[in-house]
Design an enzyme around this catalytic site. Structure first.
Site, PDB file in Angstrom:
ATOM      1  N   PRO A   9       0.788  -1.229   0.000  1.00  0.00           N
ATOM      2  CA  PRO A   9       0.000   0.000   0.000  1.00  0.00           C
ATOM      3  C   PRO A   9       0.820   1.280   0.000  1.00  0.00           C
ATOM      4  O   PRO A   9       1.865   1.359   0.651  1.00  0.00           O
ATOM      5  CB  PRO A   9      -0.815  -0.100   1.300  1.00  0.00           C
ATOM      6  CG  PRO A   9      -0.122  -1.115   2.128  1.00  0.00           C
ATOM      7  CD  PRO A   9       0.512  -2.065   1.171  1.00  0.00           C
ATOM      8  N   ASN A  10       0.319   2.232  -0.743  1.00  0.00           N
ATOM      9  CA  ASN A  10       0.857   3.601  -0.822  1.00  0.00           C
ATOM     10  C   ASN A  10       2.160   3.714  -1.621  1.00  0.00           C
ATOM     11  O   ASN A  10       2.650   4.824  -1.829  1.00  0.00           O
ATOM     12  CB  ASN A  10       1.043   4.219   0.579  1.00  0.00           C
ATOM     13  CG  ASN A  10      -0.262   4.284   1.342  1.00  0.00           C
ATOM     14  OD1 ASN A  10      -1.222   4.856   0.837  1.00  0.00           O
ATOM     15  ND2 ASN A  10      -0.331   3.679   2.519  1.00  0.00           N
ATOM     16  N   ARG A  17       4.078  11.076  -1.884  1.00  0.00           N
ATOM     17  CA  ARG A  17       4.060  10.867  -0.432  1.00  0.00           C
ATOM     18  C   ARG A  17       5.431  11.169   0.193  1.00  0.00           C
ATOM     19  O   ARG A  17       6.467  10.805  -0.374  1.00  0.00           O
ATOM     20  CB  ARG A  17       3.644   9.422  -0.095  1.00  0.00           C
ATOM     21  CG  ARG A  17       4.706   8.397  -0.436  1.00  0.00           C
ATOM     22  CD  ARG A  17       4.295   6.962  -0.150  1.00  0.00           C
ATOM     23  NE  ARG A  17       4.118   6.657   1.241  1.00  0.00           N
ATOM     24  CZ  ARG A  17       4.340   5.442   1.774  1.00  0.00           C
ATOM     25  NH1 ARG A  17       4.777   4.432   1.008  1.00  0.00           N
ATOM     26  NH2 ARG A  17       4.136   5.228   3.039  1.00  0.00           N
ATOM     27  N   TYR A  22      10.907   9.136   1.163  1.00  0.00           N
ATOM     28  CA  TYR A  22      10.925   8.181   0.042  1.00  0.00           C
ATOM     29  C   TYR A  22      11.489   8.756  -1.253  1.00  0.00           C
ATOM     30  O   TYR A  22      11.650   8.020  -2.231  1.00  0.00           O
ATOM     31  CB  TYR A  22       9.504   7.639  -0.198  1.00  0.00           C
ATOM     32  CG  TYR A  22       8.936   6.949   1.027  1.00  0.00           C
ATOM     33  CD1 TYR A  22       9.483   5.748   1.487  1.00  0.00           C
ATOM     34  CD2 TYR A  22       7.879   7.500   1.742  1.00  0.00           C
ATOM     35  CE1 TYR A  22       8.986   5.123   2.615  1.00  0.00           C
ATOM     36  CE2 TYR A  22       7.374   6.879   2.869  1.00  0.00           C
ATOM     37  CZ  TYR A  22       7.925   5.691   3.306  1.00  0.00           C
ATOM     38  OH  TYR A  22       7.432   5.068   4.426  1.00  0.00           O
ATOM     39  N   ASN A  74       8.062  -5.653  -1.145  1.00  0.00           N
ATOM     40  CA  ASN A  74       8.008  -4.554  -0.197  1.00  0.00           C
ATOM     41  C   ASN A  74       6.548  -4.471   0.262  1.00  0.00           C
ATOM     42  O   ASN A  74       5.717  -3.869  -0.412  1.00  0.00           O
ATOM     43  CB  ASN A  74       8.449  -3.239  -0.844  1.00  0.00           C
ATOM     44  CG  ASN A  74       8.438  -2.086   0.153  1.00  0.00           C
ATOM     45  OD1 ASN A  74       7.924  -2.226   1.270  1.00  0.00           O
ATOM     46  ND2 ASN A  74       8.989  -0.957  -0.247  1.00  0.00           N
ATOM     47  N   ALA A  77       3.332  -0.842   4.688  1.00  0.00           N
ATOM     48  CA  ALA A  77       2.832  -0.850   6.074  1.00  0.00           C
ATOM     49  C   ALA A  77       2.419  -2.245   6.539  1.00  0.00           C
ATOM     50  O   ALA A  77       2.476  -2.546   7.741  1.00  0.00           O
ATOM     51  CB  ALA A  77       1.658   0.121   6.201  1.00  0.00           C
ATOM     52  N   GLU A  98      13.028  -9.270   1.038  1.00  0.00           N
ATOM     53  CA  GLU A  98      12.234  -8.133   1.508  1.00  0.00           C
ATOM     54  C   GLU A  98      13.006  -6.846   1.215  1.00  0.00           C
ATOM     55  O   GLU A  98      14.208  -6.780   1.483  1.00  0.00           O
ATOM     56  CB  GLU A  98      12.051  -8.300   3.027  1.00  0.00           C
ATOM     57  CG  GLU A  98      11.356  -7.166   3.731  1.00  0.00           C
ATOM     58  CD  GLU A  98      11.388  -7.331   5.258  1.00  0.00           C
ATOM     59  OE1 GLU A  98      12.261  -8.077   5.797  1.00  0.00           O
ATOM     60  OE2 GLU A  98      10.553  -6.701   5.920  1.00  0.00           O
ATOM     61  N   HIS A 100      12.875  -2.488   1.638  1.00  0.00           N
ATOM     62  CA  HIS A 100      12.274  -1.237   2.104  1.00  0.00           C
ATOM     63  C   HIS A 100      13.105  -0.082   1.581  1.00  0.00           C
ATOM     64  O   HIS A 100      14.342  -0.116   1.675  1.00  0.00           O
ATOM     65  CB  HIS A 100      12.213  -1.184   3.637  1.00  0.00           C
ATOM     66  CG  HIS A 100      11.351  -2.258   4.196  1.00  0.00           C
ATOM     67  ND1 HIS A 100       9.985  -2.222   4.092  1.00  0.00           N
ATOM     68  CD2 HIS A 100      11.666  -3.435   4.783  1.00  0.00           C
ATOM     69  CE1 HIS A 100       9.486  -3.318   4.616  1.00  0.00           C
ATOM     70  NE2 HIS A 100      10.486  -4.084   5.036  1.00  0.00           N
ATOM     71  N   ARG A 107      13.529   4.163  12.219  1.00  0.00           N
ATOM     72  CA  ARG A 107      12.253   4.886  12.302  1.00  0.00           C
ATOM     73  C   ARG A 107      11.450   4.498  13.553  1.00  0.00           C
ATOM     74  O   ARG A 107      12.020   4.021  14.523  1.00  0.00           O
ATOM     75  CB  ARG A 107      11.480   4.676  10.995  1.00  0.00           C
ATOM     76  CG  ARG A 107      12.254   5.246   9.778  1.00  0.00           C
ATOM     77  CD  ARG A 107      11.503   5.091   8.473  1.00  0.00           C
ATOM     78  NE  ARG A 107      10.244   5.853   8.494  1.00  0.00           N
ATOM     79  CZ  ARG A 107       9.292   5.726   7.575  1.00  0.00           C
ATOM     80  NH1 ARG A 107       9.466   4.877   6.563  1.00  0.00           N
ATOM     81  NH2 ARG A 107       8.191   6.447   7.656  1.00  0.00           N
TER      82      ARG A 107
END
Ligand code: DQA
Length: 144
Positions: A9-10, A17, A22, A74, A77, A98, A100, A107
């Site tokens: 998502p996103n 965003r 990012y 990825n 969230a 994975e 990111h 974070r």
């Protein structure tokens, strides 16, 4: 070799965003970079994005039946919440990496757990879009 890149998502909002986290490059830019990497490596590849947890689970399950050899994911969230995505990765038992874009370990506390990561043989974070390239090269080197 057939590789599947899954984005959660996103990530379709890249370039819009939180650019401070990012970056300014768009999701289209990311797709172009991944496609270029597929071509350079001479592999078949597909890029999939969804904002919906169940759709991501469905796409992972489909990978078992469609000849996919490895997955780059990825989960965004859903990384930090989704046991369903973890279970789907375990169910298909395909090699997975994975990715990111940001360095999640620097974070918020709620980002410190990765469920999907428990079914991945490697995690690449904090390297921006290049993390996807690194993940693809790792899987090609190991499984092509
Ligand atoms: C992300 C990190 C996640 O914590 C966040 O929810 C995202 C993107 C990354 O690529 O840095 O949406 O997966």
């Amino acid at each position: 070799m057939k590789l599947l890149v899954i984005n959660g998502p996103n990530l379709n909002m890249l370039g819009i965003r939180e650019k401070n986290i990012y970056g300014a490059e768009t999701y289209e830019d990311l797709k172009a970079l991944i496609e270029k990497t597929f071509a350079e490596q001479g592999i078949e590849g597909e890029i999939y994005q969804s904002n919906h947890e169940g759709a991501l689970v469905d796409r992972i399950q489909q990978a078992y039946f469609d000849g996919t050899n490895a997955i780059v994911i990825n989960p965004a969230a859903y990384t930090h919440t989704s046991v369903a995505i973890l279970d789907a990765l375990k169910a298909v038992s395909l090699p997975a990496v994975e990715v990111h874009i940001s360095d999640v370990k620097e974070r918020e506390d709620f980002r410190q757990i990765s469920y999907a990561g428990k079914a991945c043989e490697k995690t690449i974070m904090g390297k921006g879009f290049h993390g996807y390239v690194e993940a693809i090269l790792y899987l090609v080197e190991k499984y092509k």
